[in-house]
Design an enzyme around this catalytic site. Structure first.
Site, PDB file in Angstrom:
ATOM      1  N   GLN A 112       0.911  -1.531   0.081  1.00 22.46           N
ATOM      2  CA  GLN A 112       0.073  -0.150  -0.017  1.00 22.46           C
ATOM      3  C   GLN A 112       0.523   1.478   0.111  1.00 22.46           C
ATOM      4  OE1 GLN A 112      -2.563  -1.950   3.335  1.00 22.46           O
ATOM      5  NE2 GLN A 112      -4.197  -0.858   2.327  1.00 22.46           N
ATOM      6  N   HIS A 155       0.837  -9.794   4.494  1.00 26.71           N
ATOM      7  CA  HIS A 155      -0.430  -8.609   4.717  1.00 26.71           C
ATOM      8  C   HIS A 155      -1.235  -8.554   3.489  1.00 26.71           C
ATOM      9  CE1 HIS A 155      -1.811  -5.137   6.661  1.00 26.71           C
ATOM     10  NE2 HIS A 155      -2.805  -5.323   5.944  1.00 26.71           N
ATOM     11  N   ASN A 215      -2.627 -11.207   7.806  1.00 29.13           N
ATOM     12  CA  ASN A 215      -3.557 -10.215   8.312  1.00 29.13           C
ATOM     13  C   ASN A 215      -5.381 -10.392   7.539  1.00 29.13           C
ATOM     14  OD1 ASN A 215      -3.975  -7.605   8.751  1.00 29.13           O
ATOM     15  ND2 ASN A 215      -4.729  -7.125   6.560  1.00 29.13           N
ATOM     16  N   GLU A 216      -6.129 -10.874   8.465  1.00 28.24           N
ATOM     17  CA  GLU A 216      -7.373 -10.402   8.601  1.00 28.24           C
ATOM     18  C   GLU A 216      -7.625 -11.535   7.373  1.00 28.24           C
ATOM     19  OE1 GLU A 216      -8.581  -6.925   7.078  1.00 28.24           O
ATOM     20  OE2 GLU A 216      -7.945  -6.261   8.923  1.00 28.24           O
TER      21      GLU A 216
HETATM   22  C1  FCB Z   1      -7.236  -3.929   6.188  1.00 25.74           C
HETATM   23  C2  FCB Z   1      -6.278  -3.841   5.900  1.00 25.74           C
HETATM   24  C3  FCB Z   1      -5.714  -2.170   5.440  1.00 25.74           C
HETATM   25  C4  FCB Z   1      -6.163  -1.651   5.026  1.00 25.74           C
HETATM   26  C5  FCB Z   1      -7.631  -1.259   6.197  1.00 25.74           C
HETATM   27  C6  FCB Z   1      -8.348  -0.408   5.615  1.00 25.74           C
HETATM   28  O1  FCB Z   1      -8.821  -4.770   5.941  1.00 25.74           O
HETATM   29  O2  FCB Z   1      -5.795  -4.278   6.677  1.00 25.74           O
HETATM   30  O3  FCB Z   1      -4.844  -2.884   5.082  1.00 25.74           O
HETATM   31  O4  FCB Z   1      -6.786  -1.737   4.208  1.00 25.74           O
HETATM   32  O5  FCB Z   1      -8.657  -1.994   5.828  1.00 25.74           O
END
Ligand code: FCB
Length: 442
Positions: free
Chosen positions: A26, A127, A171-172
């Site tokens: 990003q 990520h 990540n997530e």
């Molecule tokens: C999250 C992501 C991050 C960014 C934010 C706004 O889900 O981890 O990279 O995009 O949202």
């Protein structure tokens, strides 16, 4: 609009860690060996937006890969005590089994500079992006492919671990597939839990710093409060995105609706803290195929003219959700607001920190907070949402801190704030205009 000027004074626990977060793809620019970069070049990526009004390739992003030295000074100048960043696997291993030592040296230099400035670094190892070659092999969807991730980590970890104060393996992944993927997503989610565990145990061989994977903690809420089906589907959404993850890490039991549960002792207890990314509340409407309903309009943040970024601000969700995580320390690894009008960011920040303090008062062991994001950056498909404490000129890449960035510095310096602090950075409360038609999701 909430009256942030009347917020009571709060002081955070001694040693509370304040920082900001980013992700490599990003901000770095020219991440050419990643699957994300490749996708951004394909016509398919622009099929719903052929005029490219919203969608754009990441290009140079914030040109951070070149400007990283200046960015370390920026982070330090804004008083941040911690910084969450990610390392791009596709730079380190652009071709399968080929290591780019210059890329390793780059990240080591970045980490060294951060640490030299007294900044505690949290590193995310995956990520959303990875090498194109790994993607072409089926990425994490193929259980056997975890060996590539393992080989990468075995190469990387000894080179960076001495600089790292906290780890996110992935990540997530808890939210991958969304609400409608159904049973087909279960194998991937199980795989990801195992890959997280693999990363956890591997990191333990090289580092004493705490390890977790960042969790997108979505606050689901029934569209019609008393409708039984809305309630049930909200519980379903919560289980399939949130609770399955907590349950697996606590017990080792991998549970997902409509599949046989599995047990994996490696997953049990494979965390040292809960890593929480929290943004907004989402409504669940059982009468919509996508389940995802319009938010309450009267509380929608006026962010940018994009329907999918009209979100409902719901700081109380942070308290309610954190109360579910009392068994390990918590770091908020992402929380932030995208808007063109920085006054909303100030309101958002003040309300969420106030809520966070209340969660701490209620006994949740929150140890730190990372605002998303340090600077305006590439939001996966577009540059329009601006989350930054710092503005980035899209042509010159010049960084300019916003009032919210200065307010945050003040909060960090005082380890707390009050409504009076906010007043010094916000001359008047912004009004929330009624949503325009473009803001309607239904
Ligand atoms: C999250 C992501 C991050 C960014 C934010 C706004 O889900 O981890 O990279 O995009 O949202």
């Amino acid at each position: 609009m909430y009256d942030v000027f009347s917020l009571p004074p709060v002081t955070f626990p001694k040693g509370f860690l304040w920082g900001s977060a980013t992700a490599g793809h990003q901000i770095e620019g020219d991440n050419v060996h990643s699957q994300a970069w490749q996708n951004e070049q394909s016509p398919e990526f622009y099929k719903d937006d052929p005029e490219r009004r919203v969608r754009a390739p990441s290009g140079k992003a914030c040109d951070h890969y070149r400007l990283y030295r200046e960015d370390v000074e920026l982070i330090a100048g804004l008083g941040h005590q911690a910084y969450r960043m990610s390392i791009e696997w596709s730079r380190i291993e652009p071709d399968q089994g080929q290591w780019d030592h210059a890329a390793v040296a780059h990240y080591v230099d970045l980490l060294e500079r951060l640490v030299a400035r007294g900044i505690r670094v949290f590193v995310t190892l995956h990520h959303f992006t990875h090498p194109l070659w790994f993607d072409q092999l089926g990425a994490f969807a193929k259980a056997d492919n975890r060996r590539y991730f393992e080989r990468y980590l075995t190469f990387l970890l000894p080179k960076i671990s001495s600089y790292v104060s906290g780890w996110n393996v992935i990540n997530e992944f808890n939210q991958w597939g969304g609400l409608t993927a159904g049973v087909s997503i279960a194998p991937l989610k199980f795989n990801m839990l195992r890959i997280h565990a693999l990363g956890y145990h591997l990191i333990k061989q090289y580092s004493r710093a705490p390890v977790s994977s960042a969790h997108a903690f979505i606050h689901w809420f029934p569209r019609r409060f008393n409708d039984t089906l809305d309630q049930r589907m909200t519980a379903f959404a919560d289980f399939t995105t949130n609770e399955f993850f907590f349950h697996a890490l606590r017990t080792g039991e991998l549970v997902y609706p409509n599949v046989d549960a599995e047990y994996d002792p490696e997953v049990k207890g494979a965390l040292d803290f809960w890593s929480v990314n929290y943004y907004t509340r989402h409504m669940v409407d059982a009468r919509l195929a996508k389940l995802d309903a319009p938010r309450f309009r009267h509380k929608q943040l006026r962010m940018i003219p994009m329907p999918f970024y009209l979100e409902e601000m719901y700081p109380e969700g942070l308290i309610a959700n954190l109360e579910r995580l009392r068994d390990y320390p918590v770091y908020i690894t992402e929380n932030g607001c995208c808007c063109d009008d920085d006054r909303f960011r100030i309101v958002y920040l003040a309300l969420h920190l106030s809520a966070l303090h209340e969660a701490i008062e209620r006994g949740v062991e929150v140890r730190g907070y990372f605002y998303w994001s340090l600077m305006d950056n590439y939001e996966w498909t577009t540059f329009l949402p601006r989350f930054g404490l710092v503005a980035v000129d899209p042509h010159t890449y010049q960084r300019t801190p916003k009032p919210s960035g200065w307010l945050y510095r003040e909060i960090i310096g005082a380890n707390g704030f009050s409504g009076a602090t906010v007043r010094r950075f916000l001359s008047e409360l912004p009004t929330l205009p009624l949503s325009e038609p473009h803001g309607q999701r239904d």
